[in-house]
Design a protein around this motif. Structure first.
Motif, short mmCIF file in Angstrom:
data_model
loop_
_atom_site.label_atom_id
_atom_site.label_comp_id
_atom_site.label_asym_id
_atom_site.label_seq_id
_atom_site.Cartn_x
_atom_site.Cartn_y
_atom_site.Cartn_z
N GLN A 127 0.83 -1.21 0.00
CA GLN A 127 0.00 0.00 0.00
C GLN A 127 0.86 1.26 0.00
OE1 GLN A 127 -2.37 -0.76 3.48
NE2 GLN A 127 -4.07 -1.61 2.30
N SER A 128 1.91 1.25 0.81
CA SER A 128 2.78 2.43 0.88
C SER A 128 3.53 2.63 -0.43
CB SER A 128 3.78 2.28 2.03
OG SER A 128 3.11 2.29 3.28
N HIS A 129 4.03 1.54 -1.02
CA HIS A 129 4.74 1.66 -2.29
C HIS A 129 3.80 2.11 -3.41
CE1 HIS A 129 8.79 0.28 -1.29
NE2 HIS A 129 8.23 -0.58 -0.46
N ALA A 130 2.57 1.63 -3.37
CA ALA A 130 1.60 2.04 -4.39
C ALA A 130 1.28 3.52 -4.28
CB ALA A 130 0.33 1.21 -4.26
N ALA A 131 1.43 4.06 -3.05
CA ALA A 131 1.15 5.48 -2.83
C ALA A 131 2.34 6.36 -3.18
CB ALA A 131 0.75 5.71 -1.37
N GLY A 132 3.43 5.75 -3.64
CA GLY A 132 4.57 6.55 -4.10
C GLY A 132 5.86 6.35 -3.34
N ALA A 133 5.83 5.59 -2.26
CA ALA A 133 7.06 5.40 -1.49
C ALA A 133 8.07 4.58 -2.29
CB ALA A 133 6.76 4.68 -0.17
N GLU A 134 9.35 4.92 -2.11
CA GLU A 134 10.42 4.13 -2.71
C GLU A 134 11.10 3.24 -1.68
OE1 GLU A 134 12.50 6.67 -6.08
OE2 GLU A 134 12.03 7.91 -4.34
N ALA A 135 10.85 3.53 -0.41
CA ALA A 135 11.32 2.70 0.69
C ALA A 135 10.36 2.88 1.85
CB ALA A 135 12.73 3.07 1.10
N VAL A 136 10.15 1.79 2.60
CA VAL A 136 9.18 1.82 3.69
C VAL A 136 9.80 1.19 4.93
CG1 VAL A 136 6.90 1.09 4.49
CG2 VAL A 136 7.25 1.68 2.08
N LEU A 137 9.74 1.94 6.02
CA LEU A 137 10.15 1.41 7.32
C LEU A 137 8.94 0.83 8.01
CD1 LEU A 137 12.37 4.39 8.49
CD2 LEU A 137 13.18 2.08 8.01
N GLY A 138 9.10 -0.36 8.60
CA GLY A 138 8.00 -0.99 9.29
C GLY A 138 8.11 -0.82 10.80
N ASN A 139 7.03 -1.16 11.46
CA ASN A 139 6.94 -1.09 12.91
C ASN A 139 7.51 -2.37 13.52
OD1 ASN A 139 6.24 -0.23 15.43
ND2 ASN A 139 4.03 -0.16 15.07
N ILE A 140 8.31 -2.25 14.60
CA ILE A 140 8.94 -3.44 15.19
C ILE A 140 8.71 -3.49 16.70
CG2 ILE A 140 10.67 -3.84 13.41
CD1 ILE A 140 12.66 -2.24 15.06
N PRO A 141 7.46 -3.65 17.13
CA PRO A 141 7.21 -3.78 18.57
C PRO A 141 7.80 -5.09 19.11
CG PRO A 141 5.23 -4.32 17.33
CD PRO A 141 6.22 -3.79 16.34
N LEU A 142 8.01 -5.13 20.41
CA LEU A 142 8.59 -6.32 21.03
C LEU A 142 7.65 -7.51 20.92
CD1 LEU A 142 11.04 -7.29 22.80
CD2 LEU A 142 9.53 -6.90 24.77
N ASP A 143 8.20 -8.66 20.57
CA ASP A 143 7.41 -9.88 20.51
C ASP A 143 7.13 -10.37 21.92
OD1 ASP A 143 6.24 -12.13 19.04
OD2 ASP A 143 7.85 -13.28 19.98
N PHE A 224 7.37 5.82 6.87
CA PHE A 224 7.15 4.87 7.96
C PHE A 224 5.69 4.46 7.96
CE2 PHE A 224 7.51 2.75 11.91
CZ PHE A 224 6.44 3.11 12.71
N ASN A 225 5.44 3.14 7.98
CA ASN A 225 4.07 2.63 8.02
C ASN A 225 3.86 1.90 9.34
OD1 ASN A 225 1.63 1.33 7.74
ND2 ASN A 225 1.93 0.85 5.57
N PRO A 226 3.13 2.49 10.28
CA PRO A 226 2.95 1.85 11.58
C PRO A 226 2.13 0.57 11.53
CG PRO A 226 1.52 3.77 11.38
CD PRO A 226 2.42 3.78 10.18
N ASP A 227 1.39 0.38 10.43
CA ASP A 227 0.56 -0.82 10.31
C ASP A 227 1.31 -2.01 9.71
OD1 ASP A 227 -1.66 0.46 11.37
OD2 ASP A 227 -2.19 1.32 9.43
N ALA A 228 2.52 -1.75 9.20
CA ALA A 228 3.36 -2.85 8.70
C ALA A 228 4.16 -3.36 9.89
CB ALA A 228 4.28 -2.35 7.60
N VAL A 229 3.69 -4.44 10.48
CA VAL A 229 4.22 -4.87 11.78
C VAL A 229 4.97 -6.18 11.68
CG1 VAL A 229 3.61 -5.55 14.14
CG2 VAL A 229 2.40 -3.66 13.04
N SER A 230 6.15 -6.19 12.27
CA SER A 230 6.90 -7.43 12.49
C SER A 230 7.42 -7.39 13.92
CB SER A 230 8.07 -7.55 11.50
OG SER A 230 8.67 -8.82 11.62
N HIS A 231 6.99 -8.34 14.73
CA HIS A 231 7.37 -8.33 16.14
C HIS A 231 8.81 -8.78 16.32
CE1 HIS A 231 2.93 -8.33 16.62
NE2 HIS A 231 3.23 -7.59 17.67
N HIS A 232 9.52 -8.03 17.14
CA HIS A 232 10.94 -8.29 17.40
C HIS A 232 11.07 -9.23 18.60
CE1 HIS A 232 15.16 -6.47 18.41
NE2 HIS A 232 15.23 -7.69 17.94
N ARG A 233 11.55 -10.43 18.33
CA ARG A 233 11.78 -11.38 19.43
C ARG A 233 13.22 -11.21 19.89
NH1 ARG A 233 9.85 -17.38 18.55
NH2 ARG A 233 7.88 -16.21 18.53
#
Length: 587
Positions: A127-143, A224-233
């Motif tokens: 979604q972010s790339h389709a909106a024009g982003a060339e790079a996207v940072l994701g959210n990394i909350p603690l697992d 930065f896309n806060p909804d792109a989530v990968s939990h950091h273990r």
């Protein structure tokens, strides 16, 4: 900054359709000696739900723990094509580059081997790339499956703060770049040359992300896309965390030398300007063998505590992080230092004339002969006179200063300053910086006359222009010399932005420097000066200036006629001690 072009109209991902465009992805995971962890990360990728094509490349970077066999065992049951690349250990940057070289997708999504992604991760990035982003940072909350204890609790706080900061109005910086959850258009990644492998080669660690971020942010749309989530273990041990601190210090020094414009931010990020760092951590870091002893003791203490109910004990956490800071700064010192940390002495003069007949002005006026003795004494003691431009370059780009640098500044721009510039400063090749009050209709010191002083003339436009020709840079000293903390918002605007407008009309250019009248400033005053567009501002404080000081609150030491030769020496050698002795014993 949340998924918003750096210079364009904000875009809200949540307003976009849930049906992603047909972008293809290659997920790249580098791994080293984390067999079970990377297998969990791969299983999470197997649960991804995405309407477009994607594949997975895992780069096993010299692991000897059976990672390759374990991955091949689970590959048959994966619903996504997976390529496993086995290579000799080359470091994280090399492994990421190798994975990107094998990528076939339009977008390369880098995930670390301790990232447990959500099923919609590709949809969110798409979604972010389709909106024009060339790079996207994701959210990394603690697992939630991370081992409990003060280490993971600290990581959780850092992750939450980082996400909040990334969603703010300020632009993203290289220090927001987290290669552990970053998607980049493959063509952009190739054009930038990938990660610099020297940061992580041979057991080194850190700042390959920020280095790549410098290049990425210069010319590309990063969001930065806060909804792109990968939990950091987070499974790093206390000992490994300490080792990383030392290695990070080495990487920080390397990064600062390659990108000096980011040195101040990096210095602040590591709490370089705090009293605890200046007075405790860094002095301890200079003692031979002590940092390693503290680190070993902290690792043993934390390793034991994390296995007991004391795993979240705040006192143990403070001891651990204190030892970690000492170990970090010992690494900075061993690598040559983050930046030129030479203390800068900035002196503040007023009238260069003898006004001993005026009870108020007497102490703020130093005659030409005495002024020359000051300059001779500074030169004899090894001080190097620097210009306002030198100081600005030091603060903005960490440009080095000569040994024992001193900047001369003059408040008010009395007419006698032109004589001093022509007869004393210019012949000696000494640069200086002077601050003029821009809206005195009478051309005199009206602010002082209000309390009964005699009238002194101020330099007019022609005089200010001549002052510049003698090597004296100009700045503003407000419009009417009022104590700024007492002013309301409208008056603050007039004294800062209004002074800049006056100066522009007078001199044909915008002013770059500002000095607070009477040295008086507070948070509102400093903010007003910054918003008015000044590059730097100076107050009064009996201390030397440091690289970590607020660029709009650079301290100056005030020179007075009552300063005896001994006190002048003390003020210019140990400003804080001079103030302490004067206030405690010589009132």
């Amino acid at each position: 900054m949340t998924d918003t072009p750096l210079a364009d109209t904000p875009v809200t991902d949540r307003a976009l359709t849930d049906t992603p465009p047909p972008l293809s992805f290659t997920i790249v995971i580098p791994t080293f000696q984390r067999r079970e962890m990377v297998c969990d990360a791969v299983r999470a990728i197997a649960d991804i739900s995405y309407g477009g094509p994607f594949d997975l490349v895992v780069v096993v970077d010299g692991s000897t723990d059976g990672t390759v066999a374990a991955l091949r065992q689970i590959s048959a049951s994966l619903p996504v094509p997976m390529q496993v690349i086995e290579q000799a250990n080359g470091g994280l940057g090399h492994a990421r580059n190798q994975g990107a070289a094998e990528a076939t997708g339009e977008i390369v999504l880098f995930l670390d081997d301790d990232m447990i992604c959500r099923p919609d991760i590709l949809t969110r990035h798409a979604q972010s790339h389709a909106a024009g982003a060339e790079a996207v940072l994701g959210n990394i909350p603690l697992d939630p499956a991370s081992p409990p204890g003060f280490l993971t609790e600290g990581i959780a706080v850092w992750a939450a703060d980082s996400a909040t900061d990334s969603q703010g109005d300020a632009p993203l910086t290289p220090f927001h770049m987290a290669g552990g959850h970053l998607s980049v258009r493959r063509a952009v990644f190739a054009r930038l040359g990938g990660f610099d492998t020297s940061y992580t080669h041979g057991g080194n660690y850190g700042q390959e992300d920020a280095d790549f971020g410098v290049r990425l942010l210069q010319h590309h749309d990063v969001r930065f896309n806060p909804d792109a989530v990968s939990h950091h273990r987070y499974i790093v041990s206390a000992r490994e965390n300490l080792e990383r601190a030392y290695l990070s210090a080495r990487a920080d020094v390397k990064f600062a030398r390659r990108h000096p414009g980011w040195t101040r931010a990096l210095y602040a990020l590591n709490h370089g300007g705090t009293k605890m760092t200046r007075l405790v951590y860094r002095p301890l870091a200079r003692i031979p063998l002590l940092p390693k002893l503290l680190a070993s003791a902290a690792a043993l203490l934390a390793g034991t505590a994390l296995k007991t109910p004391l795993r979240s004990n705040r006192h143990i956490a403070r001891l651990y992080y204190g030892a970690r800071q000492v170990f970090y700064w010992s690494g900075v010192r061993a690598s040559g230092g983050l930046a030129d940390e030479t203390p800068l002495l900035v002196l503040c003069y007023h009238a260069i004339a003898d006004h001993g007949d005026d009870a108020v002005l007497a102490d703020y006026s130093i005659g030409p002969a005495r002024f020359q003795t000051h300059l001779a004494a500074l030169k004899k003691r090894g001080f190097s006179f620097v210009s306002a431009d030198d100081v600005l370059a030091h603060y903005q780009r960490a440009a080095p200063l000569p040994p024992r640098p001193v900047l001369l500044t003059f408040d008010d721009c009395y007419t006698d300053l032109l004589d001093a510039a022509r007869d004393i400063l210019a012949p000696a090749g000494i640069p200086a910086l002077a601050f003029c009050v821009t809206a005195m209709a009478s051309g005199t010191n009206e602010w002082d006359q209000a309390i009964g002083t005699k009238k002194l003339g101020l330099l007019d436009i022609a005089g200010l222009g001549e002052l510049e020709r003698y090597g004296v840079a100009l700045g503003c000293h407000s419009r009417s010399h009022r104590f700024m903390p007492d002013l309301d918002d409208d008056a603050l605007y007039a004294e800062t932005a209004g002074a800049a407008q006056d100066f522009t009309q007078m001199m044909g250019k915008r002013p770059r420097f500002f000095a607070y009248p009477y040295g008086g400033r507070d948070a509102r005053s400093i903010s007003a000066v910054s918003q008015a567009g000044y590059d730097a501002a100076f107050g009064l404080a009996d201390k030397t200036a440091r690289l970590t000081d607020n660029l709009h609150d650079i301290p100056r030491v005030e020179m007075l006629a009552s300063d005896t030769p001994w006190r002048f020496w003390l003020k210019t050698s140990f400003p804080r001690l001079s103030t302490f002795l004067r206030t405690r014993y010589f009132r």
